[in-house]
Design a protein around this motif. Structure first.
Motif, short mmCIF file in Angstrom:
data_model
loop_
_atom_site.label_atom_id
_atom_site.label_comp_id
_atom_site.label_asym_id
_atom_site.label_seq_id
_atom_site.Cartn_x
_atom_site.Cartn_y
_atom_site.Cartn_z
N GLY A 132 0.83 -1.20 0.00
CA GLY A 132 0.00 0.00 0.00
C GLY A 132 0.86 1.24 0.00
N ARG A 133 0.20 2.40 0.00
CA ARG A 133 0.91 3.68 0.06
C ARG A 133 1.65 3.81 1.39
NH1 ARG A 133 -1.77 7.63 1.06
NH2 ARG A 133 -3.83 6.75 1.45
N VAL A 140 -9.83 6.86 -1.29
CA VAL A 140 -9.01 6.38 -2.40
C VAL A 140 -8.30 7.57 -3.04
CG1 VAL A 140 -9.04 5.25 -4.65
CG2 VAL A 140 -10.53 4.42 -2.81
N ASP A 145 -3.42 5.18 -4.97
CA ASP A 145 -4.09 3.90 -4.72
C ASP A 145 -4.59 3.29 -6.03
OD1 ASP A 145 -3.82 3.85 -1.90
OD2 ASP A 145 -5.53 5.21 -1.68
N ILE A 149 -5.58 0.41 2.11
CA ILE A 149 -5.79 1.84 1.88
C ILE A 149 -6.16 2.47 3.23
CG2 ILE A 149 -6.58 1.43 -0.48
CD1 ILE A 149 -9.43 2.24 0.60
#
Length: 483
Positions: free
Chosen positions: A9-10, A96, A100, A90
Motif C-alpha cells: 500500500g501507500r 481512495v 491507490d 488503503i
C-alpha cells in the motif's frame, strides 16, 4: 507455513502496525511519519489456526528511477511477485487517492490473489472511504483496524479457503520423507540446522556497507542499498545457506554517536539494532577501511563483548586500498592496542562490492562460534590452575595469601568459569586478567568473551567434624539398642 502474505500500500496506511499484530510482536518500527519501512521484513504470523509467513513492505510510490523511493518500489514489487496473497491496504479515513488507483492496477497485473483492506476503519469518519474503495475493482473492501485489532476474524474468513488450497497443492508436490528421531544430547553444543540456524548480526557505523555485504552473501539484491547514509532502519533478518552452513543474518541500522542521535526514528532504529546484537550468537563489526577504529566502532565492539557475543572484526572496502600490506599491519596493531578485551578475535579484510574475502569471513564466523561454545573438563582446568599458580602465585594482601582451591566451567556461550578461593573480594583485577589470558592461550579460545567468577569458600573444610559426628550418632544408636 502454508502460504505467504505480502502487505502492500501507500506510505503510512498502517502496514507495519498490521504486520506487528499478525506476528504478535513489535518487530517492525512504527511511527507517525510516512516512509518508515524501507526493506522487506518477514515474520511468522498467526491468525486463529492459520500459520503463514507475512511480509511487511515499503510504501509504494510513483517512482521508477534509481532514486531511493524508486529502489524501495522495486523491492516491494519483488515482494508482490514472491507472495501467494497480497493484502492491499488503503487508509479509509483519507479515501481512495490517485496513487491507490495506480497501485491497484499494478496488483491486478502482477498478483494472483488480492485482498483489499480498508484500514483505520473504526468510527464514522471512515464510512465514505470504505464506499470509495469499491471503485478500485478488487472486490468488497475488508474493514479493519490494525491498531485496535478490529476485522481480524473477517480477515481469517477470507484467508481460510486460500490456505486450504495452498495446503492441498503442497501435499501433492511434497516427497515422502522419513521421520528422524531427535536423540541429541542437551548438554552438547547446539547443532546448526535449517530450523535452528547460526544467528549473526552485522553492525557498524552508517554507510560502512552492511546491507551491500549481506546482499553479496545472499547473491541477490534482497536489502535496500545506495550511497545515502542511514538507509537501513529496521533490523532485518534474512536466512541463507552460506558455504554449507545455515545462517540467519541480521542487517542493522548504522549506529552513530549518542549525542548525534536526536530524531525519535533514529533512536528507534538504533535500539532495534541493539536488540539484534543481544539475540545474535556472532556479531560482525564492519569497519570502513578508509576510517577504521573510530571511537564509535570501538563502542560497538565493546558493546558486543559486554553482551557476551562472539565477535568478528571485518574491514570493508578493501578493494579501494593501494598499500594493502602496510595498512593490514597498521590495522592489526591498532586492534591489539584499542580492543585488548577482544584479544585474538579474527580480523578479516573484505570487499562487499567485489565479494573478495567472503570465504575468509565465513570461516572466521564459524570458528568464532565454535570457540564461543567450547567446554573444558574440570580435570583439565584444575591441572592447568596448579601450573598457573606455580608460575605466578596470587598476591598476599595484608600478609595473608589468597588461596585458589578449585576451578570448574559453569557455562558456555560465552565460556564462563568459577574459581573457589579465599578472600575473593581482595583479588586484584590484574590477576584475574592473568588467568583469563592464560585460558585464551592454553585452551585455544581467542577473541571470545570469557567470564571468570571468584567465589569465597573461606577456610572451611566441608569434611571437618564429620567423623566425630558420625561416631556420636552410632554410639547413640547402639545405646538405644541395649535399652
Amino acid at each position: 507455513m502454508s502460504f505467504t502474505l505480502a502487505i502492500v500500500g501507500r506510505p503510512n496506511v498502517g502496514k507495519s502496525t498490521l504486520f506487528n499484530r499478525l506476528v504478535g510482536k513489535r518487530l517492525a518500527l512504527v511511527d507517525d511519519q510516512p516512509g518508515v519501512t524501507r526493506d522487506l521484513r518477514e515474520g511468522a504470523a498467526r491468525l486463529g489456526d492459520l500459520r503463514f509467513t507475512v511480509i511487511d513492505t515499503a510504501g509504494l510510490e510513483e517512482a521508477t528511477d534509481e532514486s531511493l523511493p524508486g529502489r524501495m518500489r522495486k523491492l516491494t514489487e519483488r515482494a508482490v511477485d514472491m507472495a501467494d496473497i497480497c493484502l492491499f491496504l488503503i487508509d479509509a479515513r483519507v479515501g481512495v487517492t490517485p496513487a491507490d488507483e495506480v497501485l491497484a492496477e499494478i496488483l491486478r497485473k502482477r498478483a494472483a490473489h488480492v485482498i483489499l483492506g480498508a484500514n483505520k476503519a473504526e468510527g464514522n469518519a471512515a464510512e465514505a472511504g470504505v464506499l470509495e474503495a469499491y471503485a478500485l475493482g478488487l472486490g468488497e473492501p475488508l474493514r479493519i483496524s490494525a491498531e485496535h485489532g478490529e476485522g481480524m476474524p473477517d480477515l481469517y474468513t477470507m484467508l481460510q479457503p486460500l490456505a486450504d488450497e495452498f495446503d492441498k497443492r503442497a501435499e501433492a508436490d511434497a516427497p515422502e520423507t522419513e521421520v528422524d528421531v531427535d536423540d541429541e544430547d542437551p548438554d552438547a553444543p547446539r547443532a546448526i540446522t535449517k530450523a535452528k540456524p547460526l544467528q549473526i548480526a552485522v553492525v557498524g557505523r552508517p554507510n560502512a556497507g552492511k546491507s551491500t555485504l549481506i546482499n553479496k552473501i545472499l547473491g541477490e539484491d534482497r536489502l535496500l542499498t545506495g550511497p545515502e547514509a542511514g538507509i537501513t532502519r529496521d533490523a532485518i533478518s534474512v536466512q541463507t545457506e552460506w558455504d554449507g552452513t545455515h545462517m540467519r543474518i541480521f542487517d542493522t541500522a548504522g549506529m552513530r554517536k549518542k549525542a548525534k542521535v536526536q530524531e525519535k526514528l533514529e533512536k528507534l532504529s538504533v535500539s532495534d539494532g541493539l536488540r539484534a546484537v543481544k539475540f545474535a550468537e556472532v556479531v560482525v563489526v564492519l569497519l570502513d577501511a578508509a576510517i577504521p577504529f573510530e571511537s564509535q566502532d570501538l563502542r560497538i565492539a565493546d558493546l558486543a563483548e559486554r553482551e557476551g557475543r562472539a565477535v568478528v572484526i571485518a574491514v570493508n572496502k578493501w578493494d579501494t586500498e593501494d598499500d594493502k600490506q602496510d595498512k593490514l599491519k597498521m590495522l592489526k596493531e591498532e586492534f591489539e592496542r584499542l580492543l585488548p578485551q577482544l584479544r585474538g578475535a579474527p580480523l578479516v579484510t573484505v570487499s562487499a562490492k567485489t565479494g573478495r574475502g567472503l570465504d575468509r569471513l565465513q570461516a572466521a564466523i564459524v570458528k568464532a562460534h565454535t570457540v564461543w561454545n567450547r567446554r573444558v573438563t574440570t580435570a583439565q582446568l584444575n591441572r592447568w590452575l596448579a601450573v598457573m599458580l606455580e608460575q605466578h602465585p596470587p598476591p598476599a594482601p595484608q600478609g595473608k595469601r589468597i588461596k585458589l582451591r578449585y576451578m570448574t566451567q559453569a557455562k558456555t556461550r560465552p565460556p564462563g568459569f568459577i574459581v573457589m578461593c579465599s578472600h575473593p573480594d581482595k583479588m586484584p583485577e590484574s590477576y584475574k586478567r592473568y588467568l583469563v589470558n592464560g585460558l585464551r592461550e592454553d585452551f585455544d579460545m581467542p577473541g571470545t568473551p570469557i567470564r571468570l567468577t571468584l567465589r569465597g569458600q573461606g577456610d572451611k573444610n566441608p569434611y571437618k567434624g564429620r567423623r566425630e559426628k558420625n561416631a556420636g550418632a552410632l554410639k547413640k544408636h547402639l545405646g538405644k539398642g541395649r535399652g
